[in-house]
Structure formats: C-alpha cells, structure tokens
Design an enzyme around this catalytic site. Sequence first.
Site, mmCIF file in Angstrom:
data_model
loop_
_atom_site.group_PDB
_atom_site.id
_atom_site.type_symbol
_atom_site.label_atom_id
_atom_site.label_comp_id
_atom_site.label_asym_id
_atom_site.label_seq_id
_atom_site.Cartn_x
_atom_site.Cartn_y
_atom_site.Cartn_z
ATOM 1 N N LEU A 167 -24.530 36.946 -48.972
ATOM 2 C CA LEU A 167 -24.124 38.196 -48.329
ATOM 3 C C LEU A 167 -25.342 39.059 -47.996
ATOM 4 C CD1 LEU A 167 -22.200 40.655 -47.714
ATOM 5 C CD2 LEU A 167 -22.472 41.212 -50.133
ATOM 6 N N ARG A 222 -15.633 38.981 -43.180
ATOM 7 C CA ARG A 222 -16.192 37.764 -43.793
ATOM 8 C C ARG A 222 -15.598 37.565 -45.196
ATOM 9 N NH1 ARG A 222 -20.891 36.685 -47.129
ATOM 10 N NH2 ARG A 222 -21.946 34.729 -46.602
ATOM 11 N N HIS A 241 -20.282 28.849 -50.033
ATOM 12 C CA HIS A 241 -21.381 27.980 -49.577
ATOM 13 C C HIS A 241 -21.099 26.500 -49.799
ATOM 14 C CE1 HIS A 241 -23.670 31.421 -48.446
ATOM 15 N NE2 HIS A 241 -23.394 31.962 -49.607
#
Length: 309
Positions: free
Chosen positions: A90, A114, A198
């Site tokens: 982030l 997001r 991720h």
Amino acid sequence: MKTAFLFSGQGAQYVGMGKELKEQYACAEELFQRADEALGFSLSNICFEQESELNKTEFTQPAILTMSMAALSCLTQNGISAEYVAGLSLGEYSAFTASGVFNFEDAVRLVQKRGRFMTEAVPEGKGSMYAIIGMQREEVENVCKQCQQYGFVAPANYNAPGQIVIAGEAQATEKAASLAQEKGAKIVSKLNVSGPFHTALLESASKKLAEELHKLKLHNMNIPVITNVTGKEVENTEEIVPLLIKQIMSPVRWEETILTLSEKGVDTFVEIGPGKTLSGFVKRTIKGATILNVENQKTLEKTLEKLLG
C-alpha cells in the site's frame, strides 16, 4: 547525504495514528480534512477512535495513506526532501503521491477502492498471511511447494534477509507456517491483515483496480520511485499503471528495493507513516545507514534535528 523516504504498508495501523500531528500542525490537519471531504465520511474519526473499522482493509488503506501524507507535509514544510521514494505494498501509493503522480484526493479514493476489491477477492477468514523469520528464501519457497496439496500458498513479501511473508488459502498457509516452524524458523507470526495479499488469489481485485487506474490522470514523477514489483526504479509514467495492476498480486520485493536504493548511494532512510517496521527491514538489509522515522511529534522533532543539523 542521499535520502530516501519510505512509506508504511498495511498492518502498521493503530488507533490514534496521526492525531498528535493533526493537532499540532495546520498542514497535517489540512490533509485529514481533505481526506474526509474526498471520501464523504470522517476518516479522521475512524483513524483516531474506531479500532474495528480502522482494521477493515477498505478503511485501513486510505487511513495509512492520509496519515503518511500528513507526516510528509510536516517534513516538506521544514524544507526536507528526498532523492528517492518507495513504499511497502500500500505504501507504494503513498510514494507515488509524494512523487506527484497522483493528486491526494484521487489517491485516497483509489486506495479505499483497492482495499474493498482486495476484501471482495478473498472473503475474510478464507486466506491468511504469516511472517517467517530466520529461514532462507529457498527454504521458504520449498515449504510453500510442499504444502500445495492443501491449497494455494506462496511467498508474498521478501522483506529482508531471513524475513519473508507467505500468503494463501487459510489451511495451506497454516500448514506451511507449521512446517516452517518444524524446519527451524526462529519466529512464525500470523499477520493482522484480512486476506492473502500479493498472491494470484487477488486476480479479480487486480482487474477491478485496472479499471479505476485507467480512469485517473497521472502526472510525471517529481522524485524517482522504486517499485515493489521489480525492486528497481520506475523508468517512466507509462510503466506506472501496468506495475500497479501487477503489484496487487505479485510478491513485494522489498529487500531488492532497499539494495537498489543503497546502490544508488542512499545512506539516509526516513520511514514515514505509522510504526517502524520498514526501519527494521533496512537495518537487516544494509549496514551503517542512518535510519529515522516520522509518526508523531517526538519522532518528527528528532528527524528534523538530525537532517537540519
């Protein structure tokens, strides 16, 4: 002296972060007000008083970005600048905002979306992340491979030598964490995040984020940015959107990021935002650097004293 600003990632949040700076500095107060107006609700209130809301990813992300930009404003108004910027996960959005690529209001709205997309991609409880400390990169990768029979699990953050985060479906990640412990990891710790960030499990979030990124006007970088995706410098503005689309489901190459900065002659690292996690990673990765942080009045004063002499 060459300086890099490093911006905090998710998991570093705590209730009350940025409150002191907001009360003491008009520039910090202005950033919190702008965030509240951009989002249409009181992010400040969530940041300072509502722990359960603050820990929801869609609020955590704009809260950390806002607090980081507020802390940055306290540095820049004192004439402190950096040769490079980078941010963990982030924090890369904070880095691009600091570099002038995003305007602040666009950035704060973007990271709220997001956060929501990431939560929708893998509902809470379906995935998890663990920090594995005291094992080599290849050993952690092998542990993940051995646990694929239970579901998806893979390295998600290469933070520093001997400090790697794994992420994936809850059962597979738990099995991999246990196996890592059996094979000699010094510390295995579950992270305070709501999903397996991720990893390939966030593909749907990546697609939704792509749509939002393509709507935004991006500006040229005023300060070079080192990206998580490659650990290298972003060459031009055209690379930014493809990198950020990829970033959400690619491992964070933070160790490479710090090594790249060191190779470029950076010897002073200032962590901006909540916590001192990134400072610890720098310490583990390179020797002899000056490491500072800014998250409240005391750390701001200490950093200014060091940098202004």
